[in-house]
Motif scaffolding. Sequence first.
Motif, PDB file in Angstrom:
ATOM      1  N   LEU A 190     -11.305  24.376  -9.370  1.00 23.14           N
ATOM      2  CA  LEU A 190     -10.604  23.773  -8.482  1.00 23.14           C
ATOM      3  C   LEU A 190      -9.897  23.098  -8.881  1.00 23.14           C
ATOM      4  O   LEU A 190     -10.101  22.144 -10.045  1.00 23.14           O
ATOM      5  N   ARG A 191      -8.406  22.787  -8.379  1.00 21.36           N
ATOM      6  CA  ARG A 191      -7.709  21.841  -8.548  1.00 21.36           C
ATOM      7  C   ARG A 191      -7.217  21.165  -7.271  1.00 21.36           C
ATOM      8  O   ARG A 191      -6.618  21.528  -6.529  1.00 21.36           O
ATOM      9  N   LEU A 192      -7.592  19.957  -7.315  1.00 23.29           N
ATOM     10  CA  LEU A 192      -7.339  18.918  -6.364  1.00 23.29           C
ATOM     11  C   LEU A 192      -5.798  18.315  -6.485  1.00 23.29           C
ATOM     12  O   LEU A 192      -5.704  18.087  -7.568  1.00 23.29           O
ATOM     13  N   SER A 193      -5.298  17.809  -5.723  1.00 20.47           N
ATOM     14  CA  SER A 193      -3.827  17.278  -5.520  1.00 20.47           C
ATOM     15  C   SER A 193      -4.008  16.014  -4.703  1.00 20.47           C
ATOM     16  O   SER A 193      -4.616  16.043  -3.737  1.00 20.47           O
ATOM     17  N   CYS A 194      -3.102  14.936  -5.190  1.00 25.44           N
ATOM     18  CA  CYS A 194      -3.043  13.783  -4.789  1.00 25.44           C
ATOM     19  C   CYS A 194      -1.664  13.466  -4.635  1.00 25.44           C
ATOM     20  O   CYS A 194      -1.000  12.963  -5.524  1.00 25.44           O
ATOM     21  N   ALA A 195      -1.002  13.417  -3.589  1.00 28.53           N
ATOM     22  CA  ALA A 195       0.430  13.227  -3.330  1.00 28.53           C
ATOM     23  C   ALA A 195       0.683  12.049  -2.671  1.00 28.53           C
ATOM     24  O   ALA A 195      -0.130  11.689  -1.507  1.00 28.53           O
ATOM     25  N   ALA A 196       1.585  11.146  -2.874  1.00 25.72           N
ATOM     26  CA  ALA A 196       1.740  10.150  -2.309  1.00 25.72           C
ATOM     27  C   ALA A 196       3.141  10.449  -1.087  1.00 25.72           C
ATOM     28  O   ALA A 196       4.048  11.076  -1.288  1.00 25.72           O
ATOM     29  N   SER A 197       2.811   9.769   0.083  1.00 28.54           N
ATOM     30  CA  SER A 197       3.955  10.139   1.401  1.00 28.54           C
ATOM     31  C   SER A 197       4.777   8.886   1.571  1.00 28.54           C
ATOM     32  O   SER A 197       4.229   7.773   1.441  1.00 28.54           O
ATOM     33  N   GLY A 198       6.119   9.095   1.336  1.00 31.65           N
ATOM     34  CA  GLY A 198       7.164   8.096   1.879  1.00 31.65           C
ATOM     35  C   GLY A 198       7.695   7.099   0.609  1.00 31.65           C
ATOM     36  O   GLY A 198       8.597   6.748   0.677  1.00 31.65           O
ATOM     37  N   ARG A 199       6.744   7.287  -0.410  1.00 31.92           N
ATOM     38  CA  ARG A 199       7.422   6.514  -1.527  1.00 31.92           C
ATOM     39  C   ARG A 199       6.597   6.654  -2.962  1.00 31.92           C
ATOM     40  O   ARG A 199       5.679   7.547  -2.573  1.00 31.92           O
ATOM     41  N   SER A 200       6.985   6.430  -3.980  1.00 36.51           N
ATOM     42  CA  SER A 200       6.621   6.720  -5.285  1.00 36.51           C
ATOM     43  C   SER A 200       5.509   6.104  -5.419  1.00 36.51           C
ATOM     44  O   SER A 200       5.311   4.698  -5.341  1.00 36.51           O
ATOM     45  N   PHE A 201       4.430   6.681  -6.211  1.00 38.81           N
ATOM     46  CA  PHE A 201       3.316   5.986  -6.808  1.00 38.81           C
ATOM     47  C   PHE A 201       3.236   6.213  -8.234  1.00 38.81           C
ATOM     48  O   PHE A 201       2.210   5.975  -8.862  1.00 38.81           O
ATOM     49  N   ASN A 202       4.242   6.454  -8.786  1.00 41.08           N
ATOM     50  CA  ASN A 202       4.299   6.903 -10.202  1.00 41.08           C
ATOM     51  C   ASN A 202       4.057   5.783 -11.406  1.00 41.08           C
ATOM     52  O   ASN A 202       3.755   5.939 -12.369  1.00 41.08           O
ATOM     53  N   GLN A 241       0.815  -1.241   0.073  1.00 35.50           N
ATOM     54  CA  GLN A 241       0.158  -0.032   0.025  1.00 35.50           C
ATOM     55  C   GLN A 241       0.814   1.192   0.078  1.00 35.50           C
ATOM     56  O   GLN A 241       1.890   1.209   0.312  1.00 35.50           O
ATOM     57  N   VAL A 242       0.196   2.349  -0.254  1.00 37.28           N
ATOM     58  CA  VAL A 242       1.103   3.549  -0.430  1.00 37.28           C
ATOM     59  C   VAL A 242       0.048   4.415   0.351  1.00 37.28           C
ATOM     60  O   VAL A 242      -1.176   4.453   0.253  1.00 37.28           O
ATOM     61  N   GLN A 243       0.690   5.513   1.135  1.00 34.61           N
ATOM     62  CA  GLN A 243      -0.116   6.462   1.866  1.00 34.61           C
ATOM     63  C   GLN A 243      -0.312   7.705   0.956  1.00 34.61           C
ATOM     64  O   GLN A 243       0.604   8.334   0.172  1.00 34.61           O
ATOM     65  N   LEU A 244      -1.592   8.126   0.856  1.00 36.60           N
ATOM     66  CA  LEU A 244      -1.922   9.073   0.012  1.00 36.60           C
ATOM     67  C   LEU A 244      -2.733  10.299   0.730  1.00 36.60           C
ATOM     68  O   LEU A 244      -3.305  10.427   1.641  1.00 36.60           O
ATOM     69  N   VAL A 245      -2.442  11.676   0.244  1.00 42.52           N
ATOM     70  CA  VAL A 245      -2.678  12.697   0.793  1.00 42.52           C
ATOM     71  C   VAL A 245      -3.252  13.658  -0.104  1.00 42.52           C
ATOM     72  O   VAL A 245      -2.670  14.182  -1.021  1.00 42.52           O
ATOM     73  N   GLU A 246      -4.637  14.039   0.204  1.00 45.69           N
ATOM     74  CA  GLU A 246      -5.565  14.885  -1.035  1.00 45.69           C
ATOM     75  C   GLU A 246      -5.271  16.483  -0.491  1.00 45.69           C
ATOM     76  O   GLU A 246      -5.301  16.564   0.772  1.00 45.69           O
ATOM     77  N   SER A 247      -5.337  17.500  -1.206  1.00 44.25           N
ATOM     78  CA  SER A 247      -5.321  18.786  -0.811  1.00 44.25           C
ATOM     79  C   SER A 247      -6.190  19.561  -2.001  1.00 44.25           C
ATOM     80  O   SER A 247      -6.382  19.057  -2.886  1.00 44.25           O
ATOM     81  N   GLY A 248      -6.423  20.835  -1.570  1.00 46.54           N
ATOM     82  CA  GLY A 248      -6.955  21.742  -2.800  1.00 46.54           C
ATOM     83  C   GLY A 248      -8.307  21.904  -2.830  1.00 46.54           C
ATOM     84  O   GLY A 248      -8.849  22.632  -3.683  1.00 46.54           O
ATOM     85  N   GLY A 249      -9.117  21.204  -1.848  1.00 44.96           N
ATOM     86  CA  GLY A 249     -10.657  21.339  -1.827  1.00 44.96           C
ATOM     87  C   GLY A 249     -10.963  22.788  -1.128  1.00 44.96           C
ATOM     88  O   GLY A 249      -9.968  23.608  -0.599  1.00 44.96           O
ATOM     89  N   GLY A 250     -12.242  23.009  -1.284  1.00 45.34           N
ATOM     90  CA  GLY A 250     -12.643  24.456  -0.669  1.00 45.34           C
ATOM     91  C   GLY A 250     -13.986  24.639  -0.924  1.00 45.34           C
ATOM     92  O   GLY A 250     -14.811  24.000  -1.717  1.00 45.34           O
ATOM     93  N   LEU A 251     -14.296  25.969  -0.865  1.00 44.64           N
ATOM     94  CA  LEU A 251     -15.641  26.557  -1.228  1.00 44.64           C
ATOM     95  C   LEU A 251     -15.568  27.291  -2.538  1.00 44.64           C
ATOM     96  O   LEU A 251     -14.631  28.235  -2.571  1.00 44.64           O
ATOM     97  N   VAL A 252     -16.202  27.029  -3.379  1.00 41.44           N
ATOM     98  CA  VAL A 252     -16.352  27.866  -4.772  1.00 41.44           C
ATOM     99  C   VAL A 252     -17.750  28.118  -5.223  1.00 41.44           C
ATOM    100  O   VAL A 252     -18.594  27.103  -4.914  1.00 41.44           O
ATOM    101  N   GLN A 253     -17.859  28.861  -6.022  1.00 44.40           N
ATOM    102  CA  GLN A 253     -19.289  29.270  -6.742  1.00 44.40           C
ATOM    103  C   GLN A 253     -19.533  28.458  -7.719  1.00 44.40           C
ATOM    104  O   GLN A 253     -18.577  27.968  -8.170  1.00 44.40           O
ATOM    105  N   ALA A 254     -20.777  28.273  -8.165  1.00 45.50           N
ATOM    106  CA  ALA A 254     -20.852  27.617  -9.205  1.00 45.50           C
ATOM    107  C   ALA A 254     -20.426  28.147 -10.554  1.00 45.50           C
ATOM    108  O   ALA A 254     -20.610  29.474 -10.648  1.00 45.50           O
ATOM    109  N   GLY A 255     -19.685  27.230 -11.363  1.00 45.20           N
ATOM    110  CA  GLY A 255     -19.226  27.790 -12.523  1.00 45.20           C
ATOM    111  C   GLY A 255     -17.619  28.188 -12.244  1.00 45.20           C
ATOM    112  O   GLY A 255     -17.040  28.266 -13.542  1.00 45.20           O
ATOM    113  N   GLY A 256     -17.227  27.999 -11.097  1.00 40.29           N
ATOM    114  CA  GLY A 256     -15.887  28.078 -10.873  1.00 40.29           C
ATOM    115  C   GLY A 256     -14.974  27.054 -11.018  1.00 40.29           C
ATOM    116  O   GLY A 256     -15.483  25.728 -11.494  1.00 40.29           O
TER     117      GLY A 256
END
Length: 128
Positions: free
Chosen positions: A18-30, A1-16
């Motif tokens: 957002l970019r979410l990111s998912c990064a692996a912690s401790g090892r590559s998931f490439n 398994q690999v540890q994953l961490v999401e970021s980039g969420g938030g509040l946005v108006q309709a039509g707007g």
Amino acid sequence: QVQLVESGGGLVQAGGSLRLSCAASGRSFNWYPVGWFRQAPGKEREFVATINWSGHSTTYADSVKGRFIISRDSAKNTVYLQMNSLKPEDTAVYFCAADSRRPYSDDYVRRKSDADSWGQGTQVTVSS
């Protein structure tokens, strides 16, 4: 398994956007296929988008096709979900998932059972 961490969420108006990111912690998931899922209150977790290990092949749920783009940057060990033209019905907790059991696979992560690694989720709220 690999540890994953999401970021980039938030509040946005309709039509707007957002970019979410998912990064692996401790090892590559490439070299693993990765998917994005979402879960709205009171609903089942559903598939959003997926990308194969090389980044050359992607698939989307019909509900987001043409609005969302999944991509990966191997140098940054990160998978992104660019979300455009957001709608209130896109409001949910977004999760990334990977399958470390299938390195170098051209398969996807489209079902919950396809993944053995999950992030903790990031909240996306779209106001009308």
